[in-house]
Design a protein around this motif. Structure first.
Motif, short mmCIF file in Angstrom:
data_model
loop_
_atom_site.label_atom_id
_atom_site.label_comp_id
_atom_site.label_asym_id
_atom_site.label_seq_id
_atom_site.Cartn_x
_atom_site.Cartn_y
_atom_site.Cartn_z
N THR A 185 6.09 9.19 -3.48
CA THR A 185 6.63 8.38 -2.38
C THR A 185 8.15 8.50 -2.33
N ARG A 186 8.68 8.70 -1.15
CA ARG A 186 10.12 8.85 -0.97
C ARG A 186 10.72 7.84 0.01
N LEU A 187 9.91 7.33 0.95
CA LEU A 187 10.40 6.38 1.95
C LEU A 187 9.65 5.06 1.77
N PHE A 188 10.40 3.98 1.54
CA PHE A 188 9.81 2.68 1.26
C PHE A 188 10.14 1.69 2.38
N PHE A 189 9.14 0.90 2.75
CA PHE A 189 9.28 -0.05 3.85
C PHE A 189 8.92 -1.45 3.36
N LEU A 190 9.73 -2.42 3.74
CA LEU A 190 9.52 -3.82 3.35
C LEU A 190 9.23 -4.65 4.58
N SER A 191 8.03 -5.24 4.63
CA SER A 191 7.62 -5.99 5.82
C SER A 191 8.27 -7.37 5.90
N LYS A 223 0.82 -1.21 0.00
CA LYS A 223 0.00 0.00 0.00
C LYS A 223 0.86 1.26 0.00
N VAL A 224 0.36 2.28 -0.66
CA VAL A 224 0.89 3.64 -0.53
C VAL A 224 0.04 4.33 0.53
N ILE A 225 0.69 4.92 1.54
CA ILE A 225 -0.05 5.55 2.64
C ILE A 225 -0.50 6.95 2.20
N PRO A 226 -1.80 7.21 2.11
CA PRO A 226 -2.30 8.51 1.64
C PRO A 226 -1.79 9.67 2.51
N ILE A 236 15.22 1.92 1.52
CA ILE A 236 14.33 0.83 1.91
C ILE A 236 14.59 0.51 3.37
N TYR A 237 13.54 0.56 4.19
CA TYR A 237 13.65 0.27 5.62
C TYR A 237 13.01 -1.08 5.91
N CYS A 238 13.70 -1.91 6.68
CA CYS A 238 13.23 -3.26 6.96
C CYS A 238 13.96 -3.80 8.19
N SER A 239 13.66 -5.02 8.57
CA SER A 239 14.35 -5.66 9.69
C SER A 239 15.73 -6.13 9.24
N PRO A 240 16.67 -6.37 10.17
CA PRO A 240 17.99 -6.87 9.80
C PRO A 240 17.95 -8.20 9.04
N LEU A 292 5.11 7.85 2.19
CA LEU A 292 5.43 6.50 2.65
C LEU A 292 4.72 5.44 1.82
N ALA A 293 5.39 4.30 1.63
CA ALA A 293 4.77 3.13 1.01
C ALA A 293 5.32 1.89 1.70
N VAL A 294 4.46 0.89 1.86
CA VAL A 294 4.87 -0.38 2.46
C VAL A 294 4.62 -1.49 1.45
N ASP A 295 5.65 -2.26 1.14
CA ASP A 295 5.56 -3.40 0.24
C ASP A 295 5.01 -3.02 -1.13
N PHE A 296 5.23 -1.79 -1.54
CA PHE A 296 4.76 -1.30 -2.84
C PHE A 296 5.95 -0.70 -3.57
N TRP A 297 6.27 -1.24 -4.77
CA TRP A 297 7.52 -0.90 -5.44
C TRP A 297 7.31 -0.42 -6.88
N GLN A 298 6.08 -0.14 -7.24
CA GLN A 298 5.79 0.36 -8.59
C GLN A 298 5.89 1.88 -8.57
N VAL A 299 7.11 2.36 -8.75
CA VAL A 299 7.43 3.77 -8.53
C VAL A 299 6.60 4.69 -9.41
N ARG A 300 6.33 4.28 -10.62
CA ARG A 300 5.57 5.16 -11.54
C ARG A 300 4.14 5.39 -11.05
N LYS A 301 3.64 4.48 -10.23
CA LYS A 301 2.29 4.63 -9.70
C LYS A 301 2.27 5.43 -8.40
N CYS A 302 3.42 5.72 -7.85
CA CYS A 302 3.47 6.50 -6.61
C CYS A 302 4.62 7.51 -6.69
N PRO A 303 4.56 8.47 -7.61
CA PRO A 303 5.69 9.40 -7.82
C PRO A 303 6.01 10.26 -6.62
#
Length: 450
Positions: free
Chosen positions: A26-32, A6-9, A51-55, A13-24
């Motif tokens: 978005t600057r901070l990406f998170f991977l669950s 999802k892209v957070i309105p 990309i922010y995620c766990s170790p 921020l976006a979580v687990d969403f990597w289609q950059v052209r659909k979220c121009p």
């Protein structure tokens, strides 16, 4: 492949969403976590956005997708981190990672900022201990809950993973002279394999590709790529077919076990489907939502959750979100302009110290032997993808996913030529509110160094 992100309105921020052209914006990406339906669009060419995620997920991100190190920012669990939401250092958000009890490295994200408080579960298996996390225990209000609703069906019950594990152990005990083949996807259920290895004092044979992942996870030393030295062998789930079962059984009496929450039925007496799930059951989701009482609820999978969940939400309106001007400017700027800020103002980086491998109670196999026949590359498929591909030889199929034929309001094309023979499933009575087993890193094993 479905995209479970999802892209957070009103945020960058976006979580687990990597289609950059659909979220121009978005600057901070998170991977669950590293299941492939949560990494669609994320490749080795990823650049200009952190990309922010766990170790643990960071280690798998380097191994599996070869993302450049400069873009990967691992964050320790249960610690709040401040991240910039603009390029001038004026606006920040706080993010805390919480164990999601799903697969190695999986986390939930708690975001706090001008937008209020947002809890994004990613894929998770709820356990009451989650509510004792300091960041959730001290919070009175979650404004938005993004919820993993994979198994959100009130008409379907699931055992705890501990109960499902006991079912698998009982199947194996009933067949003391059989080898055991377990069908899994590329990541997940490693704790089950370790527990079975310890219970039956045997090595678990895996492919070379899977062994790379297991080494990155630094699990107890119960795995081998040497063919034939262990009673238990792991294969891709797609390899559990009638031709292979017949072949394995001719060589040595063999059981095939499929630990999955997918509604599969078996049509072979030696194939057992056990409802082992890494996603929360309906009752667990209801307990979680009832305890958190979020202001609003957003499903991660699809667009709908049962109407009964609405009754669990308090009658309060969420405040209007005013996006700061500096954040608006940040979202409109070119990604390259943020390299000097977000890439160089990383949160506190901490050295990840994984668990050391441990010895086991049985003899080590002789190393240096030939490669296993399972060396073929394993796709990063996951249980929730529900892939609809049918084997080229339909007569060789012994499993059918009932969800593809009985899901309401779903248009299904084609003739649906799937083989249907005699049904044999392995399901034993269980209590829906039984104690839930903890995640991979919370399990305790008795080991002896060798």
């Amino acid at each position: 492949m479905s995209v479970n992100g999802k892209v957070i309105p009103h945020t960058p921020l976006a979580v687990d969403f990597w289609q950059v052209r659909k979220c121009p914006g978005t600057r901070l990406f998170f991977l669950s976590h590293m299941h492939s339906d949560h990494t669609v669009g994320l490749t080795s060419t990823w650049s200009n956005r952190p990309i922010y995620c766990s170790p643990t997920t960071a280690a798998l991100l380097r191994l599996k997708l070869q993302v450049k190190e400069k873009w990967i920012h691992p964050l320790e669990l249960d610690e709040p981190y401040l991240l910039p939401m603009d390029d001038i250092g004026k606006e920040k958000l706080t993010v805390t990672l919480i164990e999601a009890n799903h697969c190695p490295g999986s986390v939930m994200f708690l975001f706090e900022g001008y937008f209020g408080s947002i809890l994004y579960t990613g894929d998770f298996r709820y356990t009451p201990s989650m509510l004792r996390e300091p960041c959730l225990r001290t919070h009175t209000t979650i404004d938005v809950l993004y919820l993993d609703n994979t198994n959100c069906d009130p008409n379907r019950t699931l055992p705890s993973r501990q109960q499902a594990t006991q079912q698998i152990k009982e199947i194996i005990r009933r067949h003391p002279n059989h080898n055991v083949v377990i069908g899994l996807y590329a990541l997940g259920k490693e704790s089950l394999l370790v527990e079975l290895a310890m219970e039956f004092k045997t090595w678990v044979e895996v492919s070379f590709v899977r062994m790379q992942t297991l080494k990155a996870l630094e699990l107890p030393d119960v795995f081998t790529t040497e063919p034939g030295v262990g009673r238990i062998r792991v294969v891709e789930q797609s390899q559990i077919c009638s031709a292979n079962v017949h072949k394995w059984d001719k060589e040595q009496p063999t059981l095939a076990i499929l630990p999955t929450s997918r509604p599969l039925v078996s049509f072979h007496p030696n194939v057992h489907v056990v409802p082992y799930s890494d996603h929360s059951s309906y009752q667990e989701l209801e307990d979680f939502v009832s305890a958190l009482k979020p202001t609003s609820l957003v499903p991660i999978v699809g667009k709908h959750v049962p109407a009964s969940f609405s009754a669990l939400l308090p009658r309060r309106k969420r405040h209007e979100i005013l996006v700061p001007e500096c954040v608006r400017h940040y979202m409109l700027s070119q990604p390259e302009s943020q390299l000097s800020s977000s890439a160089n103002t990383s949160p506190r980086r901490r050295h990840f110290q994984p668990l050391l491998p441990k010895g086991v109670l049985f003899d080590s196999p002789v190393r240096g032997a030939g490669k296993s026949g399972e060396e073929a590359t394993e796709p990063d498929a996951t249980e929730e993808e529900m892939d609809a591909e049918v084997s080229e030889n339909d007569s060789d199929c012994i499993l059918v996913d009932l969800s593809k034929y009985h899901t309401p309001k779903k248009n299904r094309g084609g003739t649906g030529d799937m083989c249907l023979n005699i049904v044999k499933t392995t399901r034993t009575p269980f209590e829906t509110n039984a104690k839930i087993i903890s995640g991979l890193y919370q399990m305790t094993y008795t080991v002896v160094h060798i």
